[in-house]
Design an enzyme around this catalytic site. Structure first.
Site, PDB file in Angstrom:
ATOM      1  CG  MET A  20      -0.687   0.253   2.545  1.00  9.57           C
ATOM      2  SD  MET A  20      -1.720  -0.724   3.748  1.00  9.57           S
ATOM      3  CE  MET A  20      -2.072   1.409   3.359  1.00  9.57           C
ATOM      4  CG  LEU A  36      -6.702   4.290   2.488  1.00  5.27           C
ATOM      5  CD1 LEU A  36      -5.079   4.097   3.231  1.00  5.27           C
ATOM      6  CD2 LEU A  36      -7.209   4.458   3.705  1.00  5.27           C
ATOM      7  CG  LEU A  42      -9.472   0.088   1.120  1.00  6.02           C
ATOM      8  CD1 LEU A  42      -8.374  -1.011   1.279  1.00  6.02           C
ATOM      9  CD2 LEU A  42      -8.662   1.072   1.064  1.00  6.02           C
ATOM     10  NE  ARG A  59      -9.106   8.913   9.071  1.00  4.21           N
ATOM     11  CZ  ARG A  59      -8.843   8.235   9.898  1.00  4.21           C
ATOM     12  NH1 ARG A  59     -10.231   8.416  10.825  1.00  4.21           N
ATOM     13  NH2 ARG A  59      -8.173   7.202  10.479  1.00  4.21           N
ATOM     14  CE1 TYR A  67       3.187   7.360   8.524  1.00  2.00           C
ATOM     15  CE2 TYR A  67       1.035   8.741   7.947  1.00  2.00           C
ATOM     16  CZ  TYR A  67       1.710   7.791   7.840  1.00  2.00           C
ATOM     17  OH  TYR A  67       1.418   6.313   6.977  1.00  2.00           O
ATOM     18  CB  SER A  74       5.684   6.040   5.796  1.00  2.00           C
ATOM     19  OG  SER A  74       5.916   5.052   5.863  1.00  2.00           O
ATOM     20  NE  ARG A 108      -5.259   0.559  -5.478  1.00  2.00           N
ATOM     21  CZ  ARG A 108      -5.489   1.505  -6.297  1.00  2.00           C
ATOM     22  NH1 ARG A 108      -4.894   2.218  -6.655  1.00  2.00           N
ATOM     23  NH2 ARG A 108      -7.028   0.911  -6.745  1.00  2.00           N
ATOM     24  CE1 TYR A 109      -5.179   3.110  -1.971  1.00  2.00           C
ATOM     25  CE2 TYR A 109      -3.806   2.069   0.184  1.00  2.00           C
ATOM     26  CZ  TYR A 109      -5.045   1.786  -0.678  1.00  2.00           C
ATOM     27  OH  TYR A 109      -6.002   0.908  -1.101  1.00  2.00           O
ATOM     28  CB  CYS A 140     -10.158  -8.380  -2.183  1.00  2.00           C
ATOM     29  SG  CYS A 140     -10.183 -10.478  -2.890  1.00  2.00           S
ATOM     30  CG  HIS A 207      -4.762  -2.929   8.756  1.00  2.00           C
ATOM     31  ND1 HIS A 207      -6.146  -3.084   9.038  1.00  2.00           N
ATOM     32  CD2 HIS A 207      -3.917  -2.114   8.845  1.00  2.00           C
ATOM     33  CE1 HIS A 207      -6.535  -1.678   9.193  1.00  2.00           C
ATOM     34  NE2 HIS A 207      -5.343  -1.359   8.988  1.00  2.00           N
ATOM     35  CG  ASP A 284       8.965  -0.520  12.081  1.00  2.00           C
ATOM     36  OD1 ASP A 284       8.242  -1.068  12.908  1.00  2.00           O
ATOM     37  OD2 ASP A 284      10.300  -1.133  12.220  1.00  2.00           O
ATOM     38  CD  GLU A 287      -1.407   0.634   9.617  1.00  2.00           C
ATOM     39  OE1 GLU A 287      -0.104   0.391   9.425  1.00  2.00           O
ATOM     40  OE2 GLU A 287      -2.267   0.777   9.297  1.00  2.00           O
ATOM     41  CD  GLU A 291      -3.406   1.223  15.360  1.00  2.00           C
ATOM     42  OE1 GLU A 291      -3.190   0.639  14.140  1.00  2.00           O
ATOM     43  OE2 GLU A 291      -4.730   0.683  15.585  1.00  2.00           O
ATOM     44  CB  CYS A 346     -14.857 -12.939  -2.135  1.00  2.00           C
ATOM     45  SG  CYS A 346     -13.441 -12.226  -1.546  1.00  2.00           S
ATOM     46  CB  CYS A 349     -16.336 -10.858  -5.324  1.00  2.00           C
ATOM     47  SG  CYS A 349     -16.315  -9.937  -6.607  1.00  2.00           S
TER      48      CYS A 349
END
Ligand code: FES
Length: 366
Positions: A20, A36, A42, A59, A67, A74, A108-109, A140, A207, A284, A287, A291, A346, A349
């Site tokens: 991600m 995201l 997602l 957010r 961060y 990250s 992905r993001y 998925c 997660h 790392d 999360e 978190e 799935c 799906c």
């Protein structure tokens, strides 16, 4: 037999590491969140084009603070690069017939996006590509989303004809991964006194997923449980353990028990020594560093869990990078296109893209 040196003039065998990603700087946080919340693989939101912008805007300040608390961004790109570099060196030695191997990263993001990785592969003249998800357990929402994005990118860039693709779509019980994880747990357990160790328990934390995704038939919960089972067998089941789920967002039901609720419950029962193991990521990220370490670790200690410990992420651990190379070698040796699980969608799906992605990659056997 061919050697890496003899193959030096041919295009590299690409190993495309998908994940991600995470914002490398605080300025990247908003875009990361927007991408995201825009991802329909997602989550599906009403008026998603507008709502994703609104949620990202709302957010961003809070996530920026998180961060900032872990150093301003990250570390996932840093670790993925190190992992990829170590893996390709090992692969050139253990599988010279497909050398040289070169890793590419498709997040992905955030950058490097899938399109960036595909452009790099095109510039290098890649003809053989192994897609290697960096999520050990398939969902998925994660690997599936990356593969759908890859299918779109490959089609748009015309890389469906000239490149032979195959996919490592999951590896939840690979012995090298299990060994690397077990060793990290043993190292953390060794920090306790023998008396403390006697009463320690292991809390695996992965997660969480919305229950709507679980009930659609997503295999992730079962695959995480399989990882846990294999790690505990490797540890001779020496310690009691529980599997918990973290990072729930929003008001809808998510898979539980939530890690934070389990911490509170265990503290109320007088548990003092808890080793938490991040089991679904290999490096790392927010999360683990925020978190688990900042939020949950602080609360656990305040509630009386004085022996709270978090197992180190695998990052550039040598047992793990050897495992990465072994996983790719075994995949190439078997001449596998995907696992036999991946073509099965799935049960509930309804996504056309999931179907097209599967048709594309399972037909790519030239
Ligand atoms: Fe799982 Fe489409 S959501 S295959």
């Amino acid at each position: 037999m061919s050697t890496a040196n003899q193959n030096v003039n041919r295009p590299p065998t690409a190993v495309l590491l998908t994940n991600m990603g995470g914002p490398a700087t605080l300025d990247d946080v908003h875009n990361f969140l927007h991408n995201l919340f825009s991802d329909r693989d997602l989550m599906q939101l009403p008026f998603q084009n507008y709502l994703s912008k609104f949620i990202a805007y709302r957010r961003t300040p809070k996530i920026k603070e998180q961060y900032a608390a872990i150093g301003g961004g990250s570390p996932i790109l840093h670790w993925t690069r190190k992992q990829g570099q170590a893996m390709e060196k090992i692969l050139d030695k253990i599988r010279p017939e497909t050398a040289p191997h070169k890793h590419y990263i498709a997040f992905r993001y955030v950058e490097p996006y899938t399109s960036t990785a595909l452009e790099q592969m095109k510039a290098d003249g890649v003809e053989r590509a192994v897609v290697f998800t960096q999520y050990p357990q398939y969902s998925c929402s994660t690997t599936g989303s990356s593969l759908n994005e890859l299918y779109r990118g490959v089609s748009e860039m015309g890389m469906d004809k000239n490149v032979r693709w195959s996919i490592i779509d999951r590896w939840p019980t690979h012995p090298g991964f299990i060994e690397a994880t077990a060793k990290k747990i043993e190292a953390k357990m060794a920090e306790y006194t023998p008396e403390e160790r006697e009463t320690a328990l292991i809390m695996f934390s992965a997660h969480s997923l919305p229950m709507s995704v679980v009930n659609r038939g997503d295999p992730y919960p079962a695959e995480v449980a399989a990882t846990v089972d294999h790690v505990m067998k490797r540890l001779d089941n020496k310690y009691p353990h529980r599997l918990c789920w973290q990072s729930q967002v929003g008001p809808m039901p998510w898979l539980g028990p939530q890690t934070v609720d389990a911490i509170r419950g265990l503290a109320a029962k007088g548990q003092k020594n808890v080793v938490v193991v991040p089991i679904a990521f290999t490096s790392d990220h927010i999360e683990t560093l925020f978190e688990l370490d900042h939020e949950y670790g602080k609360e656990a200690k305040e509630l009386g869990i004085s022996g709270w410990k978090r197992v180190d992420a695998l990052n550039d651990d040598e047992t793990f990078t050897q495992a990465m190379a072994d996983i790719v070698k075994e995949h190439l040796d078997k001449n596998e296109v995907t696992s036999n699980q991946w073509p099965l969608r799935c049960p509930d799906c309804e996504s056309d893209v999931c179907e097209e992605t599967r048709e594309f990659f399972t037909d790519n056997k030239s």
